[in-house]
Design a protein around this motif. Structure first.
Motif, PDB file in Angstrom:
ATOM      1  N   UNK A 151       1.115  -1.173  -0.159  1.00  0.00           N
ATOM      2  CA  UNK A 151      -0.143   0.321  -0.229  1.00  0.00           C
ATOM      3  C   UNK A 151       0.848   0.680   0.214  1.00  0.00           C
ATOM      4  N   UNK A 152       1.901   0.781   0.823  1.00  0.00           N
ATOM      5  CA  UNK A 152       2.787   2.245   0.369  1.00  0.00           C
ATOM      6  C   UNK A 152       3.686   2.458  -0.889  1.00  0.00           C
ATOM      7  N   UNK A 153       3.438   1.324  -0.816  1.00  0.00           N
ATOM      8  CA  UNK A 153       4.260   1.229  -2.199  1.00  0.00           C
ATOM      9  C   UNK A 153       3.263   2.086  -3.835  1.00  0.00           C
ATOM     10  N   UNK A 154       1.618   1.416  -3.211  1.00  0.00           N
ATOM     11  CA  UNK A 154       1.414   2.782  -4.606  1.00  0.00           C
ATOM     12  C   UNK A 154       1.195   4.029  -3.600  1.00  0.00           C
ATOM     13  N   UNK A 155       0.966   4.762  -2.874  1.00  0.00           N
ATOM     14  CA  UNK A 155       1.201   5.314  -2.360  1.00  0.00           C
ATOM     15  C   UNK A 155       2.503   6.755  -2.666  1.00  0.00           C
ATOM     16  N   UNK A 156       3.555   6.210  -2.741  1.00  0.00           N
ATOM     17  CA  UNK A 156       4.347   6.698  -3.264  1.00  0.00           C
ATOM     18  C   UNK A 156       4.823   7.034  -4.715  1.00  0.00           C
ATOM     19  N   UNK A 157       5.172   5.434  -4.563  1.00  0.00           N
ATOM     20  CA  UNK A 157       4.855   5.519  -6.502  1.00  0.00           C
ATOM     21  C   UNK A 157       4.376   5.395  -7.464  1.00  0.00           C
ATOM     22  N   UNK A 158       3.413   5.378  -7.529  1.00  0.00           N
ATOM     23  CA  UNK A 158       1.721   4.945  -8.031  1.00  0.00           C
ATOM     24  C   UNK A 158       1.338   4.362  -8.528  1.00  0.00           C
ATOM     25  N   UNK A 159       2.112   2.831  -8.813  1.00  0.00           N
ATOM     26  CA  UNK A 159       2.018   1.553  -9.906  1.00  0.00           C
ATOM     27  C   UNK A 159       0.093   1.255  -9.228  1.00  0.00           C
ATOM     28  N   UNK A 160      -0.533   0.169  -9.805  1.00  0.00           N
ATOM     29  CA  UNK A 160      -1.802  -0.472  -8.482  1.00  0.00           C
ATOM     30  C   UNK A 160      -1.297  -1.138  -7.351  1.00  0.00           C
ATOM     31  N   UNK A 161      -2.494  -1.429  -7.102  1.00  0.00           N
ATOM     32  CA  UNK A 161      -1.823  -2.527  -6.063  1.00  0.00           C
ATOM     33  C   UNK A 161      -1.686  -3.683  -6.509  1.00  0.00           C
ATOM     34  N   UNK A 162      -1.905  -4.265  -7.508  1.00  0.00           N
ATOM     35  CA  UNK A 162      -1.426  -5.783  -7.806  1.00  0.00           C
ATOM     36  C   UNK A 162      -0.340  -5.470  -8.005  1.00  0.00           C
ATOM     37  N   UNK A 163       0.225  -4.471  -8.322  1.00  0.00           N
ATOM     38  CA  UNK A 163       1.487  -4.639  -8.967  1.00  0.00           C
ATOM     39  C   UNK A 163       2.490  -4.220  -8.152  1.00  0.00           C
ATOM     40  N   UNK A 164       1.751  -3.464  -6.814  1.00  0.00           N
ATOM     41  CA  UNK A 164       2.845  -3.097  -5.834  1.00  0.00           C
ATOM     42  C   UNK A 164       2.775  -4.761  -5.028  1.00  0.00           C
TER      43      UNK A 164
END
Ligand code: NDP
Length: 484
Positions: A87-100
Motif C-alpha cells: 500500500x505504501x508503494x502504491x501511494x509513493x510510486x503510483x503503480x496499482x496495488x496488484x502490481x505493488x
C-alpha cells in the motif's frame, strides 16, 4: 511499519537525520503527502562508506550460510509486512496495488533465491600439470558495494542488488531514488530486524550528488546502478577510471514484432501488458510494435480499443488497471515527446493527457499509440518512459529483424509467430539481452540473467540468476603444492 512514514539515513546501525525533511507527494493525489525523508548530507554519506569499510572484515569472515540466514529472515519479515509495504508503494510510486503486491512477492522470492546461492559450489578443482599440485578456483567478496537504484521498482531492484551482495560477503552503501525512499527504507528495516550487523548495509537517501560522491569514493570497490543512460555512462566513466567494478542496467527501446502468422489475441494481450504495466515506466516496456503489413491495420484498431477500455486511476482503488506516472514532470516530459512525434509526422491514434476532474489532478497519461511509417523519428529511437508505443508496418521477417535491431539499445525484444525457424532465429539474431517469443517484452524470471547489450548495459556480469555472483565476487586461481 512506521505509521508516520519518515526515513532518514542508516549509518552503522543507527538512524540519523540529515538535511531538513522533504515531503513526498502521492502521484495519484499530488496535494497529499505520503511521508517525509531527511536527505543524507555529504558528511553522512562519507560516514556511511567508513561504516561499510569497518564492517567488512567481520562480515566476510562469516560463512555464506550464516549470512544467508539473515537474508532469509528478512524475506520472511517482508512477507509478514507485505500488505502494508504494498500500500505504501502504491501511494509513493503510483503503480496499482496488484502490481505493488506482485513486487513484494517477487522481492521475497528474490531474497530467498539469492540466499540459496550460499550453498552453491565455492570453486572448481582442476586437473593439474604437476602431479602433486592442487589447482582450484576460489571466490572472495569484492568489498564495499555502492547500490544506486531507480524509483520504478523501489523494493525489488534494491533487493536483487543487496541480496547477492550480502550473501557473497560484501558490505553495502545503498542510495535509493529520491521519489521512493520510504519503500526502499522498508527493505533496510527488514534486514536490520533480521539481525544484520551494524554497518553491513548503510542507507543514504539523497540527491544524485550523493550517488556521484559514492561513485568517486576510492573506498567503494564496486558500483551497481540501474537508471537512465546518461547517469549510467557518467558513473561508468568515473568508476572505471579509478579501477572500480561497475554494473549498469540502463534503458531500452524494446521492439515487439508481430508477424502475419501470429495469434493476434495472444499478441494483443501481451502488448497491452508490455506497454501499460507500471504505466509504461519499465526499462523492458514495449516501445515499438513492428507489425506485418497484412495485419497492421487490424492490430492497430484492436490495440486502440483495448487501450481505451483500460481503467485509469488511483492504484489503491479496486478495478483500476493503470496508475499515474511517478511525477508531474515525468508526465509532462512524456507528453512533450508525444507532441513532438506528432509534429514530426506521426499520427496520434489514441491517448494523451487525462483531464478528468474526478482524478484529483493525478499525473495521468492515457495509454498512447502513435502510428507512422518513418522509423527514423526520435520517438522510434529514444526511450520515452511512459505508456506510449509506436506502431510501424514491416514487410517480412528480414525487415522486421533489421528494424528491431536498429537502435543503439539492446535490452528486450518480443516476436509473435508460430514459425519454428523464426523462433530459433530470434534467439540468435535479435541483438538484445532478453528475447521473448509469443510473450511480453516485460517478462523475466528472477533465476535467469537480467540485462541488456550495447547501450542498455555495460560489459560484465548481468544481474539476477547465478550470474549475479560473478559481479559480487572476485574469482581467483589457487595453486597448492605440498610443503617441501
Ligand atoms: P536516474 O538515472 O535519474 O536515477 C537513477 C538513480 O541514480 C537515482 O537514485 C538517482 O538519484 C541517482 N542519480 C542521479 N544522478 C546521479 C549521478 N550523477 N550520479 C550517481 N547517481 C545519480 O533514473 P530514473 O530514476 O529517472 O529512472 C528511470 C530510468 O532508469 C529510465 O531511463 C529507465 O530506462 C532506467 N531503468 C533501467 C532499468 C534496467 O534494468 N535496465 C530498470 C529501471 C529503470 P535521484 O533519484 O536522487 O535523482
Amino acid at each position: 511499519m512506521d505509521a508516520t512514514h519518515h526515513v532518514g539515513s542508516l549509518i552503522d546501525g543507527t538512524w540519523r537525520e540529515g538535511a531538513d525533511p522533504v515531503a513526498l507527494h502521492e502521484p495519484a493525489h499530488p496535494t497529499q503527502v505520503v511521508g517525509t525523508f531527511s536527505p543524507a548530507t555529504s558528511a553522512l554519506a562519507d560516514e556511511a562508506v567508513a561504516a561499510a569499510r569497518a564492517a567488512l572484515p567481520a562480515w566476510r569472515a562469516m560463512t555464506s550460510i550464516d549470512r544467508a540466514r539473515i537474508v532469509r529472515k528478512a524475506a520472511s519479515l517482508i512477507e509478514d509486512r507485505g500488505e502494508a509495504i504494498a500500500r505504501l508503494m502504491t501511494r509513493e510510486e503510483g503503480k496499482t496495488l496488484a502490481e505493488s503486491r506482485g513486487e513484494v512477492h517477487r522481492t521475497v522470492d528474490t531474497l530467498h533465491y539469492h540466499a540459496t546461492q550460499a550453498w552453491s559450489a565455492a570453486g572448481t578443482v582442476y586437473t593439474s600439470s604437476n602431479p602433486v599440485e592442487h589447482a582450484a578456483t576460489h571466490r572472495v567478496p569484492v568489498g564495499v558495494v555502492a547500490a544506486i537504484t531507480p524509483w520504478n521498482f523501489p523494493l525489488l531492484i534494491p533487493a536483487w542488488k543487496l541480496a547477492p551482495a550480502l550473501v557473497h560477503g560484501n558490505t553495502v552503501v545503498f542510495k535509493p531514488a529520491s521519489f521512493t525512499p520510504l519503500v526502499a527504507g522498508e527493505l533496510v528495516r527488514a534486514l536490520l530486524d533480521a539481525g544484520l550487523p551494524d554497518g553491513v548495509v548503510n542507507f543514504v537517501p539523497g540527491s544524485g550528488a550523493i550517488g556521484a560522491q559514492l561513485v568517486a569514493d576510492g573506498r567503494i570497490d564496486a558500483v551497481t546502478f540501474t537508471g537512465s543512460e546518461p547517469v549510467g555512462r557518467e558513473i561508468q566513466t568515473v568508476a572505471t577510471a579509478r579501477g572500480a567494478k561497475v554494473q549498469l542496467e540502463l534503458g531500452g527501446h524494446n521492439p515487439a514484432i508481430v508477424l502475419a502468422d501470429a495469434n493476434l489475441e495472444q499478441a494483443l494481450t501481451a502488448l497491452v501488458a508490455g506497454v501499460t504495466s507500471g504505466s509504461g515506466q519499465k526499462c523492458t516496456a514495449t516501445r515499438r510494435i513492428l507489425a506485418h503489413r497484412s495485419i497492421h491495420d487490424e492490430l492497430l484498431g484492436q490495440l486502440a480499443k483495448r487501450f481505451e477500455a483500460l481503467v485509469i486511476g488511483d492504484g489503491l482503488q479496486d478495478g483500476v488497471q493503470m496508475g499515474p506516472l511517478v511525477s508531474g514532470h515525468a508526465r509532462d516530459e512524456v507528453d512533450a515527446e508525444v507532441a513532438s512525434a506528432v509534429r514530426e509526422g506521426a499520427e496520434l491514434v489514441t491517448g494523451g493527457p487525462v483531464t478528468d476532474p474526478a482524478l484529483d489532478g493525478g499525473h495521468y497519461l492515457a495509454p498512447t499509440i502513435l502510428a507512422t511509417t518513418d522509423h527514423t523519428l526520435r520517438i522510434c529511437r529514444e526511450e520515452v518512459f511512459g505508456p506510449v508505443v509506436t506502431v510501424l508496418p514491416v514487410d517480412g521477417v528480414d525487415e522486421a529483424f533489421d528494424r528491431a535491431n536498429d537502435t543503439r539499445f539492446g535490452l528486450a525484444a518480443a516476436v509473435f509467430t508460430a514459425d519454428e525457424q523464426v523462433i530459433r532465429r530470434a534467439a540468435d539474431d535479435l541483438a538484445v539481452g532478453m528475447v521473448n517469443v509469443n510473450c511480453s517484452t516485460t517478462g523475466s524470471e528472477l533465476h535467469l540473467p537480467f540485462g541488456g547489450m550495447r547501450a542498455s548495459s555495460a560489459p560484465g556480469p548481468k544481474e539476477q540468476g547465478e550470474t549475479a555472483r560473478d559481479f559480487y565476487t572476485e574469482l581467483k586461481a589457487v595453486y597448492v603444492v605440498p610443503a617441501g
